[in-house]
Design a protein around this motif. Structure first.
Motif, PDB file in Angstrom:
ATOM      1  N   ASP A  18       0.853  -1.184   0.000  1.00 11.86           N
ATOM      2  CA  ASP A  18       0.000   0.000   0.000  1.00 11.86           C
ATOM      3  C   ASP A  18       0.895   1.243   0.000  1.00 11.86           C
ATOM      4  N   LYS A  19       0.812   2.026  -1.071  1.00  5.97           N
ATOM      5  CA  LYS A  19       1.731   3.152  -1.227  1.00  5.97           C
ATOM      6  C   LYS A  19       1.624   4.159  -0.092  1.00  5.97           C
ATOM      7  N   ALA A  20       0.407   4.503   0.301  1.00  3.94           N
ATOM      8  CA  ALA A  20       0.233   5.489   1.373  1.00  3.94           C
ATOM      9  C   ALA A  20       0.850   4.977   2.674  1.00  3.94           C
ATOM     10  N   GLN A  21       0.683   3.696   2.935  1.00  5.80           N
ATOM     11  CA  GLN A  21       1.253   3.112   4.149  1.00  5.80           C
ATOM     12  C   GLN A  21       2.773   3.108   4.094  1.00  5.80           C
ATOM     13  N   ILE A  22       3.320   2.788   2.931  1.00  7.29           N
ATOM     14  CA  ILE A  22       4.779   2.784   2.780  1.00  7.29           C
ATOM     15  C   ILE A  22       5.348   4.184   3.007  1.00  7.29           C
ATOM     16  N   VAL A  23       4.719   5.186   2.426  1.00  8.95           N
ATOM     17  CA  VAL A  23       5.180   6.564   2.605  1.00  8.95           C
ATOM     18  C   VAL A  23       5.088   6.968   4.071  1.00  8.95           C
ATOM     19  N   ALA A  24       4.022   6.551   4.733  1.00 11.73           N
ATOM     20  CA  ALA A  24       3.860   6.873   6.153  1.00 11.73           C
ATOM     21  C   ALA A  24       4.944   6.191   6.994  1.00 11.73           C
ATOM     22  N   MET A  25       5.216   4.921   6.705  1.00 15.06           N
ATOM     23  CA  MET A  25       6.245   4.202   7.462  1.00 15.06           C
ATOM     24  C   MET A  25       7.629   4.785   7.198  1.00 15.06           C
ATOM     25  N   ALA A  26       7.847   5.313   5.993  1.00 13.60           N
ATOM     26  CA  ALA A  26       9.143   5.891   5.648  1.00 13.60           C
ATOM     27  C   ALA A  26       9.457   7.137   6.479  1.00 13.60           C
ATOM     28  N   ARG A  27       8.454   7.715   7.094  1.00 16.63           N
ATOM     29  CA  ARG A  27       8.698   8.880   7.962  1.00 16.63           C
ATOM     30  C   ARG A  27       9.428   8.477   9.241  1.00 16.63           C
ATOM     31  N   ASN A  28       9.439   7.184   9.550  1.00 19.16           N
ATOM     32  CA  ASN A  28      10.152   6.699  10.726  1.00 19.16           C
ATOM     33  C   ASN A  28      11.602   6.406  10.343  1.00 19.16           C
ATOM     34  N   ALA A  29      12.526   7.074  10.992  1.00 11.96           N
ATOM     35  CA  ALA A  29      13.939   6.892  10.668  1.00 11.96           C
ATOM     36  C   ALA A  29      14.409   5.467  10.946  1.00 11.96           C
ATOM     37  N   TRP A  30      13.682   4.745  11.812  1.00 13.33           N
ATOM     38  CA  TRP A  30      14.100   3.392  12.172  1.00 13.33           C
ATOM     39  C   TRP A  30      13.626   2.336  11.168  1.00 13.33           C
ATOM     40  N   ILE A  31      12.897   2.744  10.161  1.00 18.60           N
ATOM     41  CA  ILE A  31      12.539   1.832   9.070  1.00 18.60           C
ATOM     42  C   ILE A  31      13.619   1.925   7.996  1.00 18.60           C
ATOM     43  N   SER A  32      14.274   0.796   7.724  1.00 20.04           N
ATOM     44  CA  SER A  32      15.421   0.805   6.819  1.00 20.04           C
ATOM     45  C   SER A  32      15.106   0.405   5.386  1.00 20.04           C
ATOM     46  N   GLY A  33      13.907  -0.156   5.150  1.00 13.89           N
ATOM     47  CA  GLY A  33      13.590  -0.582   3.802  1.00 13.89           C
ATOM     48  C   GLY A  33      12.193  -1.148   3.687  1.00 13.89           C
ATOM     49  N   PHE A  34      11.886  -1.620   2.489  1.00  7.79           N
ATOM     50  CA  PHE A  34      10.538  -2.104   2.187  1.00  7.79           C
ATOM     51  C   PHE A  34      10.619  -3.320   1.273  1.00  7.79           C
ATOM     52  N   THR A  35       9.722  -4.269   1.496  1.00  6.47           N
ATOM     53  CA  THR A  35       9.627  -5.439   0.620  1.00  6.47           C
ATOM     54  C   THR A  35       8.187  -5.590   0.139  1.00  6.47           C
ATOM     55  N   THR A  36       8.054  -5.988  -1.113  1.00  2.00           N
ATOM     56  CA  THR A  36       6.742  -6.232  -1.707  1.00  2.00           C
ATOM     57  C   THR A  36       6.765  -7.614  -2.366  1.00  2.00           C
ATOM     58  N   ASN A  37       5.606  -8.098  -2.747  1.00  4.45           N
ATOM     59  CA  ASN A  37       5.520  -9.329  -3.539  1.00  4.45           C
ATOM     60  C   ASN A  37       4.201  -9.296  -4.310  1.00  4.45           C
ATOM     61  N   PRO A  38       4.001 -10.188  -5.283  1.00  2.00           N
ATOM     62  CA  PRO A  38       2.777 -10.142  -6.082  1.00  2.00           C
ATOM     63  C   PRO A  38       1.495 -10.287  -5.267  1.00  2.00           C
ATOM     64  N   SER A  39       1.526 -11.076  -4.201  1.00  7.97           N
ATOM     65  CA  SER A  39       0.333 -11.235  -3.362  1.00  7.97           C
ATOM     66  C   SER A  39      -0.022  -9.911  -2.682  1.00  7.97           C
ATOM     67  N   LEU A  40       0.997  -9.196  -2.226  1.00  7.08           N
ATOM     68  CA  LEU A  40       0.760  -7.893  -1.593  1.00  7.08           C
ATOM     69  C   LEU A  40       0.308  -6.862  -2.616  1.00  7.08           C
ATOM     70  N   ARG A  63      15.983   4.287   0.558  1.00  8.44           N
ATOM     71  CA  ARG A  63      15.998   3.032   1.310  1.00  8.44           C
ATOM     72  C   ARG A  63      15.718   1.838   0.407  1.00  8.44           C
ATOM     73  N   HIS A  64      16.192   0.691   0.841  1.00 10.08           N
ATOM     74  CA  HIS A  64      15.991  -0.555   0.106  1.00 10.08           C
ATOM     75  C   HIS A  64      14.512  -0.753  -0.236  1.00 10.08           C
ATOM     76  N   ILE A  65      14.233  -1.125  -1.488  1.00 14.77           N
ATOM     77  CA  ILE A  65      12.900  -1.571  -1.885  1.00 14.77           C
ATOM     78  C   ILE A  65      13.051  -2.813  -2.755  1.00 14.77           C
ATOM     79  N   SER A  66      12.355  -3.887  -2.387  1.00 11.77           N
ATOM     80  CA  SER A  66      12.369  -5.114  -3.185  1.00 11.77           C
ATOM     81  C   SER A  66      11.089  -5.227  -4.000  1.00 11.77           C
ATOM     82  N   PHE A  67      11.254  -5.415  -5.315  1.00 10.81           N
ATOM     83  CA  PHE A  67      10.132  -5.674  -6.222  1.00 10.81           C
ATOM     84  C   PHE A  67      10.362  -7.049  -6.859  1.00 10.81           C
ATOM     85  N   GLU A  68       9.316  -7.868  -6.893  1.00 13.36           N
ATOM     86  CA  GLU A  68       9.480  -9.246  -7.359  1.00 13.36           C
ATOM     87  C   GLU A  68       9.146  -9.411  -8.836  1.00 13.36           C
TER      88      GLU A  68
END
Length: 250
Positions: A18-40, A63-68
């Motif tokens: 969820d893009k809005a959720q990812i952007v919101a989580m990215a506001r936290n400095a302690w979040i180092s990256g993001f992972t996605t997959n086709p199911s998500l 930050r790290h982002i994984s796309f499958e």
């Protein structure tokens, strides 16, 4: 007590699409990256994968982002990995350990990694898969191996020896990191920290509980629980009839 959030040595990634959720989580400095997959991606209603991914890389460029990959044909998967890699320097191409026909992907990821493609090899469930994945990626571009500890735990399988072996193998390399994947609860984060995992990826609802870790003792929790039970009983207006002997004692 558990270590506080700022004492955790394991890097924290958000698992979701969820893009809005990812952007919101990215506001936290302690979040180092993001992972996605086709199911998500399906859950998030993504239909234009390329546009979605490019917008996300612009929104979270640091930050790290994984796309499958989404193909089930090995040459196409390799081509898709190269395309995904072109989306940004922080992007990892996520490749499953095998196709739906059971064709193993170790040779493909070895080639891609030596060509400078950052790989996140995913859906790892066995010690043999760990060993072959780490060997294939060792000496190439920065890479990750995602061990699905949570799914093993769901079946009553002790994932701890597998994770410990994976961490040991990866730490003998200069470029491979282990991701604890399919996280189910906050305690998995503590386990990953204790086992020396490089990374744990977890849903936002799990990660959002982390600021509270290490802040309460068992006694604090017990008092909070009984207060909540008492408050709810009063709010609900429920009663229990007392025997006459107890009423007389009052």
């Amino acid at each position: 007590m558990a270590p506080r959030l700022d004492a955790l040595k394991v890097k924290l990634f958000t698992d979701g699409a969820d893009k809005a959720q990812i952007v919101a989580m990215a506001r936290n400095a302690w979040i180092s990256g993001f992972t996605t997959n086709p199911s998500l991606l399906k859950k998030a209603g993504v239909t234009d994968y390329v546009s979605y991914a490019r917008e996300l890389v612009v929104a979270v460029p640091d930050r790290h982002i994984s796309f499958e990959v989404i193909s089930d044909d090995i040459p196409e998967m390799i081509a898709q990995a190269r395309l995904i890699s072109s989306w940004g320097k922080n992007v990892y191409a996520k490749i499953p350990v095998m196709t739906t026909k059971g064709e193993l992907m170790f040779d493909a990821v070895r080639t891609l990694s030596r060509d400078g493609i950052k790989i996140n090899m995913t859906a790892i469930f066995t010690a043999d898969q760990v060993a072959k994945a780490v060997t294939a990626l060792d000496g190439g571009a920065p890479a990750c191996v995602s061990v699905f500890a949570g799914r093993l735990g769901d079946l009553g399988i002790d994932y701890r020896p597998l994770v410990q072996d994976a961490v040991k193998r990866a730490r003998a390399t200069a470029n491979v990191e282990i991701i604890w994947a399919s996280t189910r609860e906050v305690f998995n984060v503590i386990e990953a920290h204790d086992m020396g995992c490089h990374i744990i990826t977890a849903p936002a609802d799990v990660l959002n509980k982390l600021p509270a870790i290490g802040t309460q003792t068992g006694d604090d929790l017990a008092l909070g629980a009984v207060k909540a039970f008492r408050d709810d009983a009063l709010a609900a207006g429920i009663t229990l009839p007392l025997p006459d002997t107890l009423r007389a004692a009052e």
